[in-house]
Design a protein around this motif. Sequence first.
Motif, PDB file in Angstrom:
ATOM      1  N   LEU A   1       0.677  -1.103   0.123  1.00  0.00           N
ATOM      2  CA  LEU A   1      -0.100  -0.106  -0.114  1.00  0.00           C
ATOM      3  C   LEU A   1       0.672   1.219   0.116  1.00  0.00           C
ATOM      4  O   LEU A   1       0.495   2.256  -0.656  1.00  0.00           O
ATOM      5  CB  LEU A   1      -0.997  -0.052   1.061  1.00  0.00           C
ATOM      6  N   LEU A   2       1.953   1.359   0.832  1.00  0.00           N
ATOM      7  CA  LEU A   2       2.857   2.370   0.888  1.00  0.00           C
ATOM      8  C   LEU A   2       3.675   2.638  -0.602  1.00  0.00           C
ATOM      9  O   LEU A   2       3.647   3.913  -0.844  1.00  0.00           O
ATOM     10  CB  LEU A   2       4.042   2.261   1.887  1.00  0.00           C
ATOM     11  N   THR A   3       3.984   1.606  -1.161  1.00  0.00           N
ATOM     12  CA  THR A   3       4.565   1.639  -2.512  1.00  0.00           C
ATOM     13  C   THR A   3       3.438   2.452  -3.559  1.00  0.00           C
ATOM     14  O   THR A   3       3.813   3.058  -4.235  1.00  0.00           O
ATOM     15  CB  THR A   3       5.040   0.420  -2.982  1.00  0.00           C
ATOM     16  N   VAL A   4       2.408   1.715  -3.651  1.00  0.00           N
ATOM     17  CA  VAL A   4       1.528   2.256  -4.451  1.00  0.00           C
ATOM     18  C   VAL A   4       1.083   3.671  -4.314  1.00  0.00           C
ATOM     19  O   VAL A   4       1.093   4.514  -5.060  1.00  0.00           O
ATOM     20  CB  VAL A   4       0.144   1.400  -4.234  1.00  0.00           C
ATOM     21  N   PHE A   5       0.914   4.180  -2.697  1.00  0.00           N
ATOM     22  CA  PHE A   5       0.710   5.549  -2.479  1.00  0.00           C
ATOM     23  C   PHE A   5       1.646   6.551  -3.085  1.00  0.00           C
ATOM     24  O   PHE A   5       1.528   7.328  -3.584  1.00  0.00           O
ATOM     25  CB  PHE A   5       0.557   5.554  -0.983  1.00  0.00           C
ATOM     26  N   VAL A   6       2.981   6.045  -2.795  1.00  0.00           N
ATOM     27  CA  VAL A   6       4.208   6.870  -3.273  1.00  0.00           C
ATOM     28  C   VAL A   6       4.013   6.977  -4.784  1.00  0.00           C
ATOM     29  O   VAL A   6       4.445   8.067  -5.302  1.00  0.00           O
ATOM     30  CB  VAL A   6       5.394   6.256  -2.844  1.00  0.00           C
ATOM     31  N   LEU A   7       3.893   5.779  -5.443  1.00  0.00           N
ATOM     32  CA  LEU A   7       3.836   6.129  -6.827  1.00  0.00           C
ATOM     33  C   LEU A   7       2.904   6.814  -7.502  1.00  0.00           C
ATOM     34  O   LEU A   7       2.964   7.850  -8.222  1.00  0.00           O
ATOM     35  CB  LEU A   7       3.811   4.716  -7.458  1.00  0.00           C
ATOM     36  N   VAL A   8       1.601   6.997  -6.880  1.00  0.00           N
ATOM     37  CA  VAL A   8       0.494   7.526  -7.302  1.00  0.00           C
ATOM     38  C   VAL A   8       0.875   9.316  -6.989  1.00  0.00           C
ATOM     39  O   VAL A   8       0.629   9.901  -7.763  1.00  0.00           O
ATOM     40  CB  VAL A   8      -0.773   7.091  -6.472  1.00  0.00           C
ATOM     41  N   TYR A   9       1.159   9.308  -5.936  1.00  0.00           N
ATOM     42  CA  TYR A   9       1.601  10.747  -5.336  1.00  0.00           C
ATOM     43  C   TYR A   9       2.695  11.369  -6.326  1.00  0.00           C
ATOM     44  O   TYR A   9       2.255  12.464  -6.637  1.00  0.00           O
ATOM     45  CB  TYR A   9       1.922  10.605  -3.898  1.00  0.00           C
ATOM     46  N   VAL A  10       3.754  10.767  -6.587  1.00  0.00           N
ATOM     47  CA  VAL A  10       4.712  11.284  -7.345  1.00  0.00           C
ATOM     48  C   VAL A  10       4.176  11.377  -8.752  1.00  0.00           C
ATOM     49  O   VAL A  10       4.510  12.552  -9.624  1.00  0.00           O
ATOM     50  CB  VAL A  10       6.131  10.522  -7.184  1.00  0.00           C
ATOM     51  N   ALA A  11       4.090  10.363  -9.476  1.00  0.00           N
ATOM     52  CA  ALA A  11       3.502  10.256 -10.667  1.00  0.00           C
ATOM     53  C   ALA A  11       2.455  11.234 -11.067  1.00  0.00           C
ATOM     54  O   ALA A  11       2.413  11.960 -12.113  1.00  0.00           O
ATOM     55  CB  ALA A  11       3.329   9.022 -11.424  1.00  0.00           C
TER      56      ALA A  11
END
Length: 259
Positions: free
Chosen positions: A196-206
Amino acid sequence: MEAKVFVQIFFLQLLGRFPVFGQQCTKSGACSCTVSGGKDNGKVVDLKPLAATGGNHRFTSQEGTTYFYYNPCNPFTKGDSKGECQHTDIAACQFDGAGYYDIGDQQSLTTAYDTSTGEVIFSYNAQDVPGSTRNTEVRLQCTEDSRVTFTATEQTGSPGKYVMRISSLCVCPGRSKDCNAGTAAGLSPGSTMCILLTVFVLVYVAGGMLFLRFARGAEGTEMIPNYEFWADFPYLIKDGFTFATRPCRGEEAYSYEKI
Protein backbone atom coordinates in the motif's frame (compact mmCIF):
# COMPACT_ATOMS: atom_id res chain seq x y z
CA MET A 1 26.02 -32.60 45.74
CA GLU A 2 27.44 -30.63 42.82
CA ALA A 3 28.13 -33.87 40.93
CA LYS A 4 24.51 -34.98 41.42
CA VAL A 5 23.17 -31.68 40.08
CA PHE A 6 25.53 -31.90 37.10
CA VAL A 7 24.29 -35.41 36.25
CA GLN A 8 20.65 -34.29 36.50
CA ILE A 9 21.25 -31.35 34.17
CA PHE A 10 23.15 -33.59 31.74
CA PHE A 11 20.30 -36.09 31.47
CA LEU A 12 17.68 -33.34 31.10
CA GLN A 13 19.62 -31.86 28.19
CA LEU A 14 20.09 -35.32 26.69
CA LEU A 15 16.38 -36.05 26.87
CA GLY A 16 15.60 -32.73 25.22
CA ARG A 17 17.57 -33.79 22.12
CA PHE A 18 15.52 -36.92 21.49
CA PRO A 19 11.81 -37.67 21.06
CA VAL A 20 10.09 -38.53 24.31
CA PHE A 21 8.78 -42.07 24.66
CA GLY A 22 4.99 -42.04 24.61
CA GLN A 23 4.75 -38.65 22.91
CA GLN A 24 1.47 -38.35 21.02
CA CYS A 25 -0.41 -36.04 18.68
CA THR A 26 -4.12 -36.30 19.42
CA LYS A 27 -6.64 -35.33 16.76
CA SER A 28 -8.15 -31.95 17.64
CA GLY A 29 -9.82 -30.85 14.40
CA ALA A 30 -10.67 -31.83 10.84
CA CYS A 31 -6.97 -31.60 9.90
CA SER A 32 -5.09 -30.85 13.11
CA CYS A 33 -3.72 -32.56 16.18
CA THR A 34 -2.30 -31.41 19.52
CA VAL A 35 1.05 -32.69 20.74
CA SER A 36 1.28 -34.07 24.28
CA GLY A 37 4.62 -34.63 25.97
CA GLY A 38 8.10 -33.39 25.17
CA LYS A 39 9.26 -29.88 24.29
CA ASP A 40 6.27 -29.35 21.96
CA ASN A 41 3.67 -30.22 24.59
CA GLY A 42 0.41 -28.41 23.89
CA LYS A 43 1.42 -27.18 20.42
CA VAL A 44 -0.88 -27.78 17.45
CA VAL A 45 -0.03 -29.20 14.04
CA ASP A 46 -2.60 -27.67 11.69
CA LEU A 47 -2.76 -28.24 7.92
CA LYS A 48 -5.60 -25.80 7.28
CA PRO A 49 -3.30 -23.12 5.77
CA LEU A 50 -2.23 -25.71 3.18
CA ALA A 51 -5.75 -26.79 2.19
CA ALA A 52 -7.26 -25.91 -1.16
CA THR A 53 -10.95 -25.02 -1.38
CA GLY A 54 -13.71 -25.16 -3.97
CA GLY A 55 -13.41 -28.90 -4.60
CA ASN A 56 -9.75 -28.65 -5.68
CA HIS A 57 -6.70 -30.54 -4.42
CA ARG A 58 -3.57 -28.87 -3.05
CA PHE A 59 -0.90 -31.50 -3.73
CA THR A 60 0.08 -33.61 -6.75
CA SER A 61 2.93 -36.11 -7.08
CA GLN A 62 3.91 -38.32 -10.01
CA GLU A 63 5.62 -41.70 -9.82
CA GLY A 64 6.13 -43.08 -13.32
CA THR A 65 2.70 -43.17 -14.96
CA THR A 66 0.91 -43.00 -11.61
CA TYR A 67 -0.37 -39.76 -10.10
CA PHE A 68 -1.26 -39.09 -6.48
CA TYR A 69 -3.49 -36.25 -5.27
CA TYR A 70 -4.03 -35.02 -1.74
CA ASN A 71 -5.88 -32.22 0.00
CA PRO A 72 -6.13 -31.83 3.78
CA CYS A 73 -9.26 -30.57 5.54
CA ASN A 74 -11.53 -30.13 2.53
CA PRO A 75 -12.75 -32.87 0.17
CA PHE A 76 -12.11 -32.65 -3.57
CA THR A 77 -13.17 -34.51 -6.70
CA LYS A 78 -11.07 -35.90 -9.52
CA GLY A 79 -11.78 -37.73 -12.78
CA ASP A 80 -15.10 -38.61 -14.35
CA SER A 81 -18.27 -40.05 -12.89
CA LYS A 82 -17.02 -43.61 -13.49
CA GLY A 83 -14.06 -43.16 -11.14
CA GLU A 84 -13.97 -43.52 -7.36
CA CYS A 85 -12.82 -39.96 -6.67
CA GLN A 86 -16.16 -38.29 -7.25
CA HIS A 87 -17.89 -38.67 -3.90
CA THR A 88 -18.01 -35.95 -1.27
CA ASP A 89 -15.32 -37.07 1.18
CA ILE A 90 -12.10 -37.57 -0.81
CA ALA A 91 -8.82 -36.75 0.95
CA ALA A 92 -6.42 -38.72 -1.27
CA CYS A 93 -6.77 -40.11 -4.79
CA GLN A 94 -4.64 -42.23 -7.15
CA PHE A 95 -4.64 -42.32 -10.95
CA ASP A 96 -2.80 -45.30 -12.49
CA GLY A 97 -3.45 -44.53 -16.16
CA ALA A 98 -6.59 -46.64 -16.28
CA GLY A 99 -8.76 -44.97 -13.68
CA TYR A 100 -9.07 -42.98 -10.47
CA TYR A 101 -9.11 -44.70 -7.08
CA ASP A 102 -10.12 -43.44 -3.67
CA ILE A 103 -7.19 -44.08 -1.30
CA GLY A 104 -8.33 -42.03 1.70
CA ASP A 105 -11.45 -40.32 3.03
CA GLN A 106 -11.48 -37.13 5.12
CA GLN A 107 -13.71 -38.55 7.84
CA SER A 108 -11.39 -41.52 8.41
CA LEU A 109 -8.49 -39.32 9.63
CA THR A 110 -6.50 -40.56 12.61
CA THR A 111 -3.32 -38.96 13.94
CA ALA A 112 -0.18 -40.27 15.60
CA TYR A 113 3.38 -39.32 16.51
CA ASP A 114 6.35 -41.37 15.32
CA THR A 115 8.85 -41.11 18.18
CA SER A 116 11.60 -42.75 16.09
CA THR A 117 11.56 -40.00 13.43
CA GLY A 118 9.79 -37.13 15.19
CA GLU A 119 7.20 -37.03 12.39
CA VAL A 120 3.48 -36.47 12.91
CA ILE A 121 1.39 -38.94 10.89
CA PHE A 122 -2.04 -38.30 9.41
CA SER A 123 -3.64 -41.62 8.37
CA TYR A 124 -6.61 -42.10 6.05
CA ASN A 125 -8.38 -45.18 4.74
CA ALA A 126 -10.96 -45.97 2.08
CA GLN A 127 -13.09 -49.01 1.34
CA ASP A 128 -11.72 -51.12 -1.52
CA VAL A 129 -13.78 -54.30 -1.68
CA PRO A 130 -15.78 -55.80 1.19
CA GLY A 131 -13.30 -56.69 3.92
CA SER A 132 -10.42 -54.79 2.30
CA THR A 133 -9.32 -51.17 2.64
CA ARG A 134 -6.73 -48.88 1.11
CA ASN A 135 -4.55 -46.95 3.58
CA THR A 136 -2.65 -43.71 3.13
CA GLU A 137 -0.11 -42.30 5.57
CA VAL A 138 0.72 -38.61 5.26
CA ARG A 139 3.96 -38.07 7.16
CA LEU A 140 4.69 -34.49 8.21
CA GLN A 141 8.42 -33.79 8.23
CA CYS A 142 9.41 -30.71 10.23
CA THR A 143 12.21 -28.75 8.52
CA GLU A 144 13.72 -25.24 8.70
CA ASP A 145 12.46 -24.35 5.21
CA SER A 146 9.10 -22.57 4.90
CA ARG A 147 8.73 -23.85 1.34
CA VAL A 148 6.45 -26.86 1.04
CA THR A 149 7.49 -30.07 -0.75
CA PHE A 150 5.28 -33.09 -1.37
CA THR A 151 6.08 -36.65 -2.42
CA ALA A 152 3.94 -39.79 -2.64
CA THR A 153 4.48 -43.45 -3.41
CA GLU A 154 2.84 -46.86 -3.12
CA GLN A 155 4.67 -49.16 -0.73
CA THR A 156 6.61 -51.86 -2.54
CA GLY A 157 5.11 -55.29 -1.91
CA SER A 158 2.12 -53.80 -0.12
CA PRO A 159 -0.69 -53.10 -2.61
CA GLY A 160 -3.20 -50.61 -1.28
CA LYS A 161 -0.66 -49.04 1.11
CA TYR A 162 0.49 -45.50 0.29
CA VAL A 163 2.96 -43.11 1.90
CA MET A 164 2.89 -39.37 1.30
CA ARG A 165 5.29 -36.85 2.84
CA ILE A 166 4.95 -33.10 3.33
CA SER A 167 8.18 -31.35 4.31
CA SER A 168 8.14 -27.79 5.56
CA LEU A 169 8.63 -25.51 8.55
CA CYS A 170 4.89 -24.93 8.67
CA VAL A 171 4.08 -28.56 9.54
CA CYS A 172 6.18 -28.25 12.70
CA PRO A 173 4.16 -28.10 15.93
CA GLY A 174 2.91 -24.55 16.51
CA ARG A 175 4.28 -23.24 13.19
CA SER A 176 1.26 -23.39 10.85
CA LYS A 177 1.37 -19.58 10.53
CA ASP A 178 4.70 -19.95 8.72
CA CYS A 179 3.18 -21.84 5.79
CA ASN A 180 4.36 -20.51 2.46
CA ALA A 181 1.33 -21.67 0.58
CA GLY A 182 0.63 -18.80 -1.76
CA THR A 183 -2.98 -17.71 -1.61
CA ALA A 184 -3.72 -20.28 1.07
CA ALA A 185 -1.49 -18.48 3.53
CA GLY A 186 -2.19 -14.95 2.33
CA LEU A 187 -0.12 -11.82 2.81
CA SER A 188 1.15 -10.76 6.19
CA PRO A 189 0.07 -7.34 7.59
CA GLY A 190 3.61 -6.05 7.06
CA SER A 191 3.63 -7.10 3.39
CA THR A 192 0.23 -5.50 2.86
CA MET A 193 1.43 -2.22 4.40
CA CYS A 194 4.55 -2.21 2.20
CA ILE A 195 2.47 -2.75 -0.94
CA LEU A 196 0.00 0.00 0.00
CA LEU A 197 2.84 2.42 0.82
CA THR A 198 4.56 1.71 -2.50
CA VAL A 199 1.34 2.27 -4.43
CA PHE A 200 0.67 5.52 -2.53
CA VAL A 201 4.16 6.89 -3.25
CA LEU A 202 3.89 6.03 -6.95
CA VAL A 203 0.47 7.65 -7.27
CA TYR A 204 1.60 10.72 -5.28
CA VAL A 205 4.76 11.30 -7.33
CA ALA A 206 3.55 10.32 -10.80
CA GLY A 207 0.06 11.79 -10.42
CA GLY A 208 1.40 15.00 -8.88
CA MET A 209 3.98 15.51 -11.64
CA LEU A 210 1.42 14.94 -14.39
CA PHE A 211 -1.04 17.34 -12.77
CA LEU A 212 1.55 20.11 -12.30
CA ARG A 213 2.90 19.66 -15.81
CA PHE A 214 -0.36 19.71 -17.75
CA ALA A 215 -2.65 21.68 -15.43
CA ARG A 216 -0.19 24.37 -14.33
CA GLY A 217 2.51 24.19 -17.01
CA ALA A 218 5.27 23.47 -14.48
CA GLU A 219 8.75 22.50 -15.66
CA GLY A 220 11.90 21.08 -14.07
CA THR A 221 11.90 20.88 -10.27
CA GLU A 222 8.58 22.71 -10.18
CA MET A 223 6.97 19.46 -11.35
CA ILE A 224 7.89 17.74 -8.07
CA PRO A 225 4.81 17.72 -5.79
CA ASN A 226 5.31 19.98 -2.73
CA TYR A 227 8.86 20.69 -3.83
CA GLU A 228 9.49 23.42 -1.22
CA PHE A 229 8.45 21.09 1.61
CA TRP A 230 10.67 18.22 0.43
CA ALA A 231 13.58 20.60 -0.15
CA ASP A 232 13.32 21.78 3.47
CA PHE A 233 12.60 18.31 4.86
CA PRO A 234 16.25 17.40 5.72
CA TYR A 235 16.63 20.69 7.63
CA LEU A 236 13.37 20.06 9.49
CA ILE A 237 14.66 16.65 10.56
CA LYS A 238 17.93 18.24 11.70
CA ASP A 239 16.07 20.89 13.74
CA GLY A 240 13.83 18.24 15.30
CA PHE A 241 16.80 16.06 16.24
CA THR A 242 18.65 19.06 17.71
CA PHE A 243 15.61 20.07 19.76
CA ALA A 244 14.98 16.51 21.02
CA THR A 245 18.59 16.03 22.14
CA ARG A 246 19.05 19.37 23.91
CA PRO A 247 18.36 17.91 27.38
CA CYS A 248 21.00 15.24 26.73
CA ARG A 249 23.53 17.99 26.10
CA GLY A 250 22.60 19.76 29.34
CA GLU A 251 20.57 22.48 27.63
CA GLU A 252 17.03 23.45 28.52
CA ALA A 253 14.49 22.24 26.00
CA TYR A 254 12.60 25.56 25.93
CA SER A 255 15.40 28.02 26.71
CA TYR A 256 15.51 31.33 24.86
CA GLU A 257 18.56 32.78 23.20
CA LYS A 258 20.32 35.41 25.31
CA ILE A 259 20.06 39.01 24.18
